[in-house]
Design a protein around this motif. Structure first.
Motif, PDB file in Angstrom:
ATOM      1  N   GLY A 259       0.740  -1.008   0.246  1.00  0.00           N
ATOM      2  CA  GLY A 259       0.065   0.124   0.030  1.00  0.00           C
ATOM      3  C   GLY A 259       0.903   0.918  -0.279  1.00  0.00           C
ATOM      4  O   GLY A 259       0.284   2.102  -0.261  1.00  0.00           O
ATOM      5  N   VAL A 260       1.950   1.982  -0.021  1.00  0.00           N
ATOM      6  CA  VAL A 260       2.738   2.518   0.067  1.00  0.00           C
ATOM      7  C   VAL A 260       2.737   3.126  -0.555  1.00  0.00           C
ATOM      8  O   VAL A 260       2.946   4.533  -0.818  1.00  0.00           O
ATOM      9  CB  VAL A 260       4.451   1.810  -0.073  1.00  0.00           C
ATOM     10  N   GLU A 261       2.546   3.236  -2.710  1.00  0.00           N
ATOM     11  CA  GLU A 261       2.329   3.988  -3.182  1.00  0.00           C
ATOM     12  C   GLU A 261       0.968   4.647  -3.198  1.00  0.00           C
ATOM     13  O   GLU A 261       0.699   5.162  -3.715  1.00  0.00           O
ATOM     14  CB  GLU A 261       2.643   3.809  -4.204  1.00  0.00           C
ATOM     15  N   LYS A 262      -0.801   3.608  -2.680  1.00  0.00           N
ATOM     16  CA  LYS A 262      -1.534   4.029  -2.962  1.00  0.00           C
ATOM     17  C   LYS A 262      -2.659   4.060  -2.047  1.00  0.00           C
ATOM     18  O   LYS A 262      -3.463   4.468  -1.662  1.00  0.00           O
ATOM     19  CB  LYS A 262      -2.258   2.984  -3.709  1.00  0.00           C
ATOM     20  N   SER A 263      -2.006   4.188  -0.896  1.00  0.00           N
ATOM     21  CA  SER A 263      -2.524   4.716   0.959  1.00  0.00           C
ATOM     22  C   SER A 263      -1.576   5.186   1.452  1.00  0.00           C
ATOM     23  O   SER A 263      -0.551   5.620   1.811  1.00  0.00           O
ATOM     24  CB  SER A 263      -2.795   2.630   1.682  1.00  0.00           C
ATOM     25  N   LYS A 264      -2.226   5.551   2.713  1.00  0.00           N
ATOM     26  CA  LYS A 264      -1.797   6.010   3.913  1.00  0.00           C
ATOM     27  C   LYS A 264      -0.915   5.099   4.561  1.00  0.00           C
ATOM     28  O   LYS A 264      -0.157   5.548   4.856  1.00  0.00           O
ATOM     29  CB  LYS A 264      -3.053   6.409   4.808  1.00  0.00           C
ATOM     30  N   ASP A 311      -1.851  10.045  17.312  1.00  0.00           N
ATOM     31  CA  ASP A 311      -3.116   9.934  16.518  1.00  0.00           C
ATOM     32  C   ASP A 311      -3.624  11.174  16.642  1.00  0.00           C
ATOM     33  O   ASP A 311      -3.722  11.023  15.276  1.00  0.00           O
ATOM     34  CB  ASP A 311      -3.908   9.793  17.656  1.00  0.00           C
ATOM     35  N   LEU A 312      -2.655  12.683  16.718  1.00  0.00           N
ATOM     36  CA  LEU A 312      -2.750  13.494  16.276  1.00  0.00           C
ATOM     37  C   LEU A 312      -2.108  14.252  15.384  1.00  0.00           C
ATOM     38  O   LEU A 312      -2.806  15.342  14.158  1.00  0.00           O
ATOM     39  CB  LEU A 312      -2.704  15.077  17.962  1.00  0.00           C
ATOM     40  N   SER A 313      -1.251  13.215  14.354  1.00  0.00           N
ATOM     41  CA  SER A 313      -0.912  13.847  13.860  1.00  0.00           C
ATOM     42  C   SER A 313      -1.079  12.720  12.574  1.00  0.00           C
ATOM     43  O   SER A 313      -1.365  12.266  12.792  1.00  0.00           O
ATOM     44  CB  SER A 313       0.283  12.954  13.219  1.00  0.00           C
ATOM     45  N   TYR A 314      -1.054  13.871  10.820  1.00  0.00           N
ATOM     46  CA  TYR A 314      -1.939  12.827  10.172  1.00  0.00           C
ATOM     47  C   TYR A 314      -0.601  12.487   8.998  1.00  0.00           C
ATOM     48  O   TYR A 314       0.413  13.419   8.506  1.00  0.00           O
ATOM     49  CB  TYR A 314      -2.975  13.604   8.745  1.00  0.00           C
ATOM     50  N   PHE A 315       0.416  11.409   8.494  1.00  0.00           N
ATOM     51  CA  PHE A 315       1.027  11.050   7.491  1.00  0.00           C
ATOM     52  C   PHE A 315       0.470  10.505   6.396  1.00  0.00           C
ATOM     53  O   PHE A 315       0.075   9.155   7.101  1.00  0.00           O
ATOM     54  CB  PHE A 315       1.875  10.406   8.331  1.00  0.00           C
ATOM     55  N   ASN A 316       0.751  10.688   4.716  1.00  0.00           N
ATOM     56  CA  ASN A 316       0.280   9.606   3.604  1.00  0.00           C
ATOM     57  C   ASN A 316       1.275   9.369   3.257  1.00  0.00           C
ATOM     58  O   ASN A 316       2.110  10.017   2.812  1.00  0.00           O
ATOM     59  CB  ASN A 316      -0.660  10.609   2.944  1.00  0.00           C
ATOM     60  N   HIS A 317       1.456   7.785   3.738  1.00  0.00           N
ATOM     61  CA  HIS A 317       2.778   7.454   3.095  1.00  0.00           C
ATOM     62  C   HIS A 317       2.858   8.102   0.871  1.00  0.00           C
ATOM     63  O   HIS A 317       3.610   7.759   0.153  1.00  0.00           O
ATOM     64  CB  HIS A 317       3.183   6.074   2.682  1.00  0.00           C
TER      65      HIS A 317
END
Length: 399
Positions: A259-264, A311-317
């Motif tokens: 999922g590294v190129e198409k998912s969070k 949990d307060l941080s958003y990161f998208n691979h």
């Protein structure tokens, strides 16, 4: 999806590589197919679980390769001597049939041909040292406080020694003088009183200052270390060596972390992905038996998460890997050399912000950025950084 179970080094049946395209689009498409279907067992330039594919298109013609890749057992059972020899050489590994069209196989061969003609260049020492380096963590280095204290102590000791020496010289000089009053004589001849020094306000103030600095450093270390797990390397339920799989066998990260190129999330590989290889490879291993047990009991493998963000941080691979072109090693370190994976980077807010300040935006060939790049270049000649397109806005990561 394992892959093409192809060939020995050279063969008397070499064929001309006719009909294999060399354009950039075909090579790129072939690389994607190769990484998704072949890279777990094959490398172009060296043997892995299966044979190296260098010059494979010269050892068999394209039609033969297409038939073999789509159904290798059928080709072998037909009595084809070359296929039989392949199966015997690489036993007990058996290549499964691949769900690829003839056109897709040609694209894979285009990538293999391109890689054969353009072998990888060995890394220089400098490149090896800098590979996988991550931005330095921003913020206060608490060790700086120790350095400051050390410098102050050294300076104070030097001043104290100089003052004692001056006092001694001056005292000896005054003792040799005549005509001193009784009060002056008593002062000159007085003995050094350590107890009086220890009780003096100057000494007490100095000790208090050092104590406060040490306490402040301990508190700063504690506060700055909250949630930081750099170096964290937990025991896993199955001993898995990234150095063996990603390093020696050069299995692409995305083969397992799909999922590294198409998912969070990069996602943890399922047991089915492991079984693509280990249904045939090292089936008697104690560790591999744990995978079989998980499948038989219909239970997921309880891998322990290593890289954790609050949990307060958003990161998208996908945003970083697919769009930004960030290499896995930038954040995760030299995974190919890790027997046991550990958290390589700090993954703190300051670390991320520092990366956004230093990283150039990968805008080449992306029409989405054309107008933004034009506006940026009209104001400055400096490269456009992530911070220039809102990479430091709070809502990017906290919303």
């Amino acid at each position: 999806m394992i892959v093409m179970g192809l060939l020995f080094s050279s063969s008397a049946f070499a064929q001309e590589a006719a009909g294999i395209p060399a354009d950039e689009a075909s090579v790129a498409a072939g690389q994607e197919l190769f990484d998704g279907n072949c890279a777990s067992c094959h490398n172009v330039h060296q043997d892995m679980i299966g044979p190296a594919l260098k010059n494979v298109y010269e050892r068999r013609d394209v039609k033969w390769l297409q038939n073999f890749i789509k159904n290798p057992s059928k080709v072998k059972d037909s009595g084809d001597a070359y296929a039989v020899a392949l199966f015997e050489k690489w036993a007990p590994t058996v290549m499964p049939a691949q769900q690829l069209s003839n056109d897709e196989i040609v694209q894979v061969l285009a990538y293999v041909k391109h890689s054969t003609e353009n072998p990888p260049v060995a890394k220089t020492a400098e490149a090896t040292e800098t590979a996988g380096s991550a931005p330095a963590a921003a913020g206060v280095d608490s060790n700086l406080l120790l350095v400051v204290i050390g410098v102050l102590v050294v300076l104070l000791v030097i001043v104290l020694v100089v003052l004692v020496a001056l006092a001694s010289v001056l005292s000896n000089y005054l003792k040799q003088q005549k005509g001193l009053t009784a009060e002056d004589a008593d002062y000159v001849n007085q003995r050094f009183d350590l107890g009086a020094v220890l009780k003096s306000q100057a000494f007490i103030g100095f000790v208090s200052f050092v104590f406060v600095i040490l306490v402040a450093k301990a508190l700063l270390d504690g506060v700055m270390g909250i949630g930081v797990q750099q170096g964290y390397a937990p025991d896993q339920p199955i001993k898995f060596s990234h150095k063996l799989h990603a390093g020696y066998y050069e299995i692409d990260c995305q083969y397992c972390h799909t999922g590294v190129e198409k998912s969070k999330n990069a996602n943890i590989p399922s047991a089915n992905i492991c079984m693509n290889c280990h249904s045939q490879v090292r089936t008697d291993s104690e560790e591999i038996q744990k995978i079989y047990a998980a499948i038989e009991n219909d239970q997921p493998i309880q891998w322990v998460r290593i890289h954790n963000l609050p949990d307060l941080s958003y990161f998208n691979h996908s945003q970083h890997v697919k769009v930004g072109g960030v290499e896995c090693e930038t954040c995760h370190g030299d995974i190919k050399e890790m027997e046991v994976v550990q958290q390589h980077s700090m993954l703190t807010m300051g670390w991320c912000i520092d990366c956004h300040r230093q990283t150039d935006v990968n805008a080449k060939g992306n029409a989405y950025y054309d107008r933004i790049v034009e506006l940026h270049n009209s104001n400055t000649k400096a490269p456009m950084k992530v911070e220039d397109i809102g990479g430091l806005e709070c809502a990017k990561c906290h919303y």
